[in-house]
Design a protein around this motif. Structure first.
Motif, mmCIF file in Angstrom:
data_model
loop_
_atom_site.group_PDB
_atom_site.id
_atom_site.type_symbol
_atom_site.label_atom_id
_atom_site.label_comp_id
_atom_site.label_asym_id
_atom_site.label_seq_id
_atom_site.Cartn_x
_atom_site.Cartn_y
_atom_site.Cartn_z
ATOM 1 N N ILE A 103 -15.969 -19.823 -17.675
ATOM 2 C CA ILE A 103 -15.547 -19.434 -18.824
ATOM 3 C C ILE A 103 -14.944 -20.990 -19.580
ATOM 4 O O ILE A 103 -15.087 -21.594 -20.735
ATOM 5 N N GLY A 104 -14.466 -21.962 -18.844
ATOM 6 C CA GLY A 104 -14.465 -23.118 -18.954
ATOM 7 C C GLY A 104 -14.980 -23.702 -20.194
ATOM 8 O O GLY A 104 -15.035 -24.818 -20.612
ATOM 9 N N ASN A 105 -16.991 -23.650 -19.168
ATOM 10 C CA ASN A 105 -17.355 -24.860 -19.932
ATOM 11 C C ASN A 105 -17.966 -23.666 -21.426
ATOM 12 O O ASN A 105 -18.398 -24.023 -22.391
ATOM 13 N N MET A 106 -17.906 -22.308 -21.128
ATOM 14 C CA MET A 106 -18.037 -21.282 -22.338
ATOM 15 C C MET A 106 -17.538 -22.043 -23.458
ATOM 16 O O MET A 106 -17.521 -22.128 -24.874
ATOM 17 N N VAL A 107 -16.202 -22.290 -23.316
ATOM 18 C CA VAL A 107 -14.845 -22.398 -24.295
ATOM 19 C C VAL A 107 -14.965 -23.624 -24.826
ATOM 20 O O VAL A 107 -15.099 -24.108 -25.805
ATOM 21 N N SER A 108 -15.492 -24.497 -23.337
ATOM 22 C CA SER A 108 -15.932 -26.559 -24.286
ATOM 23 C C SER A 108 -16.152 -26.326 -25.335
ATOM 24 O O SER A 108 -16.994 -27.077 -26.055
ATOM 25 N N ALA A 109 -17.615 -25.040 -25.214
ATOM 26 C CA ALA A 109 -18.838 -25.502 -26.112
ATOM 27 C C ALA A 109 -18.352 -24.540 -27.499
ATOM 28 O O ALA A 109 -19.899 -24.426 -28.240
ATOM 29 N N LEU A 110 -17.343 -23.955 -27.708
ATOM 30 C CA LEU A 110 -16.649 -23.607 -28.991
ATOM 31 C C LEU A 110 -16.841 -24.518 -29.914
ATOM 32 O O LEU A 110 -15.902 -25.492 -29.852
ATOM 33 N N PRO A 111 -17.556 -23.916 -31.317
ATOM 34 C CA PRO A 111 -17.683 -25.598 -32.781
ATOM 35 C C PRO A 111 -15.925 -24.575 -32.719
ATOM 36 O O PRO A 111 -15.322 -23.995 -33.124
ATOM 37 N N ILE A 112 -14.296 -26.139 -33.729
ATOM 38 C CA ILE A 112 -14.198 -26.082 -34.027
ATOM 39 C C ILE A 112 -13.848 -25.058 -35.263
ATOM 40 O O ILE A 112 -13.268 -24.471 -35.608
ATOM 41 N N ILE A 113 -14.526 -25.331 -35.938
ATOM 42 C CA ILE A 113 -14.797 -24.480 -37.232
ATOM 43 C C ILE A 113 -14.650 -23.294 -36.992
ATOM 44 O O ILE A 113 -14.382 -21.527 -37.982
ATOM 45 N N GLY A 114 -15.576 -22.516 -36.011
ATOM 46 C CA GLY A 114 -15.028 -21.216 -35.705
ATOM 47 C C GLY A 114 -13.967 -20.884 -35.318
ATOM 48 O O GLY A 114 -13.196 -19.336 -35.216
ATOM 49 N N ILE A 115 -12.922 -21.756 -34.240
ATOM 50 C CA ILE A 115 -11.973 -21.527 -33.626
ATOM 51 C C ILE A 115 -10.726 -21.133 -34.906
ATOM 52 O O ILE A 115 -9.932 -20.392 -34.679
ATOM 53 N N ALA B 269 -2.399 -24.862 -31.922
ATOM 54 C CA ALA B 269 -3.649 -23.955 -31.274
ATOM 55 C C ALA B 269 -4.682 -24.178 -30.554
ATOM 56 O O ALA B 269 -4.991 -23.972 -29.957
ATOM 57 N N VAL B 270 -4.387 -24.427 -31.774
ATOM 58 C CA VAL B 270 -6.635 -25.164 -32.311
ATOM 59 C C VAL B 270 -6.448 -26.144 -31.292
ATOM 60 O O VAL B 270 -7.665 -26.056 -30.616
ATOM 61 N N VAL B 271 -5.560 -26.792 -30.754
ATOM 62 C CA VAL B 271 -5.539 -28.268 -30.250
ATOM 63 C C VAL B 271 -5.765 -27.948 -28.712
ATOM 64 O O VAL B 271 -5.828 -28.352 -28.098
ATOM 65 N N VAL B 272 -4.448 -26.818 -28.770
ATOM 66 C CA VAL B 272 -4.109 -25.572 -27.120
ATOM 67 C C VAL B 272 -5.588 -25.936 -27.016
ATOM 68 O O VAL B 272 -6.372 -25.853 -25.549
ATOM 69 N N VAL B 273 -6.480 -25.040 -27.710
ATOM 70 C CA VAL B 273 -8.003 -24.471 -26.952
ATOM 71 C C VAL B 273 -8.813 -25.754 -26.577
ATOM 72 O O VAL B 273 -9.518 -25.750 -25.519
ATOM 73 N N MET B 274 -8.802 -27.219 -27.154
ATOM 74 C CA MET B 274 -9.623 -28.135 -27.103
ATOM 75 C C MET B 274 -9.042 -28.551 -26.590
ATOM 76 O O MET B 274 -10.068 -29.130 -25.497
ATOM 77 N N THR B 275 -7.713 -28.666 -25.725
ATOM 78 C CA THR B 275 -7.895 -29.671 -24.635
ATOM 79 C C THR B 275 -7.542 -29.301 -23.481
ATOM 80 O O THR B 275 -7.508 -29.589 -22.301
ATOM 81 N N PHE B 276 -6.622 -27.926 -23.664
ATOM 82 C CA PHE B 276 -7.053 -26.891 -22.279
ATOM 83 C C PHE B 276 -8.255 -26.318 -20.822
ATOM 84 O O PHE B 276 -7.758 -27.559 -19.949
ATOM 85 N N PHE B 277 -9.215 -26.869 -21.555
ATOM 86 C CA PHE B 277 -10.498 -26.884 -20.393
ATOM 87 C C PHE B 277 -10.719 -27.921 -19.923
ATOM 88 O O PHE B 277 -11.341 -27.928 -18.579
ATOM 89 N N PRO B 278 -10.771 -29.479 -20.378
ATOM 90 C CA PRO B 278 -10.984 -30.636 -20.010
ATOM 91 C C PRO B 278 -10.102 -31.026 -19.031
ATOM 92 O O PRO B 278 -10.302 -31.583 -18.424
ATOM 93 N N MET B 279 -8.601 -30.171 -19.434
ATOM 94 C CA MET B 279 -7.575 -31.011 -18.513
ATOM 95 C C MET B 279 -8.302 -29.818 -17.396
ATOM 96 O O MET B 279 -7.843 -31.055 -16.066
ATOM 97 N N LEU B 280 -8.365 -29.205 -16.859
ATOM 98 C CA LEU B 280 -8.770 -27.728 -16.187
ATOM 99 C C LEU B 280 -10.180 -28.437 -15.346
ATOM 100 O O LEU B 280 -9.624 -28.403 -13.980
#
Length: 373
Positions: free
Chosen positions: A213-225, A242-253
Motif C-alpha cells: 500500500i505504501g508503494n501504491m500511495v507514494s505513486a499517487l500524484p499531488i494534483i489528485g490528492i 493533510a497533503v503534507v502528511v500523506v506525502m511524508t508518511f510512507f517515505p518515513m514508513l
C-alpha cells in the motif's frame, strides 16, 4: 614561452585567448563609443589568468583571484546596466573569460588543505558560495546583455529588488505555507510514519500488508490528492497540512522499516545472549542502526513537504500563501514576484535540509558515512 604555457592551467589559456578576441570586438556595448572601464576589466582578467605563473601559495592565489575576478564581474554588470540587449560579442567574451578565472578560483579553493577544522568548514562553505554566486552573475549578464524579455526571465537583481520591496507579503506567505502547513504536516506525517514502522516491525502481518500500500500511495500524484484534501479539510492550512502528511508518511514508513532490518544477525544474537527483550533490542541496537535510514527519510520529506504544500495551495487557499501568490502573480504577469517566491521557497527548503543534515551528523557521528565525510 613553452615553460609559461606549461605553468598556465587551461582555464587561464582560454581566458587569455578570449581577452585577445575581445580586443578586436570592442566596444563592449553596441552604439556606445565610450570605453568606460574596459581597460580595467581586461587588466583584472589578465592578472587573474597569469597568477599561477607567480608561484604563490594556494591561499594567496585564491585571495587575489577572488578580488580580481569579482571586481571584473561587478564592472561588467555595471557596464550593461541600462544598455539591455546592446551587448557585443566582446562583452560576452569577457564574461566567459571571467567565468573561466572563477572556475580556476574554485579549483584552487578545493585544493587547499588546512590543519584547522574552522578553516576547513569555511572552505566547504566558500566553494559552493562562489559557485552559486557565479551562476547568478552569468544569469544577470546573459539576460541583460542579450535583452531577454523580462516576462520570460528577469535578472537576479530584479528578483532581489522585488524581495526587498515585498518582504511583508513574503513573510506572511512563509508563515502560512511553511510555519503552518509544512511544519505541522511534516511533524505529523513523519511521526506517524515512524510509529507505524515500529508496529509493522513488531507485527509481521502489518509489514506485509502496509508495504504494498505504501508503494501504491507514494505513486499517487499531488494534483489528485490536493483537491480531495481541500474538500475534506477546507481552504485554510489544515488541508495543505493533510497533503503534507500523506506525502511524508510512507517515505518515513518504508525507510524506517528498512533501517530496522539493517542490524546484523551477529549483533541480534549478541543481544539475545544478554537476555534482552524486543524493546531493549530495539532501543539499544536496532534504532541506532536504523538512524541513517530515518534521517534519509527526514531529508527526503523536507523537500516533499514544501512541494506538496505549495502545489496544494493551487487548488484553494485563503488570499495568502506561497502557492496562492505564485498562481495569482503569474496571471498578472508579475514574473519577478513569482521568482521571488521561488527564491524564498528554495532558501527555506535549503535551510530546513541543512539543519537536518547537521542534526544527523551530531546524532550519527559514529556511523562510517559520517566519520569518512
Amino acid at each position: 614561452m613553452t615553460a609559461l604555457r606549461n605553468r598556465l592551467p587551461w582555464q587561464s589559456v582560454l581566458a587569455l585567448l578570449l581577452c585577445l578576441a575581445a580586443l578586436f570586438g570592442l566596444p563592449l556595448i553596441a552604439a556606445d563609443g565610450s570605453t568606460g572601464a574596459t581597460g580595467l576589466v581586461l587588466a583584472l582578467i589578465v592578472a587573474s589568468a597569469v597568477l599561477p605563473v607567480a608561484g604563490l601559495a594556494k591561499a594567496a592565489e585564491a585571495a587575489l583571484l577572488f578580488v580580481c575576478v569579482h571586481a571584473a564581474a561587478w564592472l561588467l554588470v555595471a557596464a550593461i546596466a541600462g544598455h539591455e540587449g546592446k551587448a557585443t560579442l566582446a562583452f560576452f567574451a569577457l564574461v566567459a573569460a571571467a567565468w573561466l578565472c572563477a572556475w580556476r578560483l574554485v579549483t584552487v579553493l578545493s585544493e587547499i588543505r588546512s590543519s584547522s577544522r574552522q578553516a576547513d568548514a569555511v572552505l566547504r562553505l566558500l566553494v559552493p558560495a562562489v559557485f552559486g554566486a557565479w551562476l547568478l552573475i552569468l544569469w544577470e549578464t546573459i539576460t541583460r546583455g542579450a535583452g531577454i524579455p523580462f516576462v520570460l526571465l528577469p535578472p537576479p537583481s530584479a528578483v532581489g529588488l522585488r524581495i526587498a520591496q515585498s518582504w511583508p507579503v513574503l513573510a506572511a506567505d512563509v508563515n502560512q505555507t511553511i510555519f503552518k502547513a509544512v511544519v505541522i504536516g511534516y511533524a505529523i506525517g513523519c511521526g506517524a510514519g515512524f510509529a507505524v514502522a515500529v508496529l509493522a516491525d513488531r507485527f509481521l502481518f502489518l509489514r506485509r500488508g502496509l508495504m504494498p500500500i505504501g508503494n501504491m500511495v507514494s505513486a499517487l500524484p499531488i494534483i489528485g490528492i490536493a483537491p480531495i484534501m481541500v474538500m475534506w479539510f477546507g481552504f485554510d492550512w489544515p488541508s495543505k497540512a493533510a497533503v503534507v502528511v500523506v506525502m511524508t508518511f510512507f517515505p518515513m514508513l518504508v525507510n524506517t522499516v528498512a533501517g530496522l532490518a539493517a542490524s546484523g544477525a551477529m549483533e541480534r544474537d549478541l543481544m539475545r545472549t544478554y537476555a534482552a527483550g524486543y524493546w531493549q533490542t530495539l532501543a539499544k541496537l536496532r534504532l541506532p542502526a536504523a538512524a541513517p535510514f530515518i534521517f534519509n527519510a527526514l531529508k527526503i520529506n523536507s523537500t516533499l513537504a514544501l512541494i506538496g504544500a505549495i502545489v496544494a495551495e493551487f487548488f484553494g487557499t485563503p488570499v495568502v500563501g506561497m502557492g496562492f501568490r505564485i498562481s495569482t502573480e503569474v496571471g498578472r504577469m508579475n514574473v519577478d514576484m513569482v521568482w521571488a517566491e521561488i527564491a524564498v521557497a528554495a532558501l527555506a527548503g535549503s535551510i530546513f535540509y541543512g539543519v537536518l543534515a547537521l542534526i544527523e551528523r551530531a546524532v550519527t557521528f559514529w556511523h562510517p558515512s559520517v566519520r569518512g565525510g
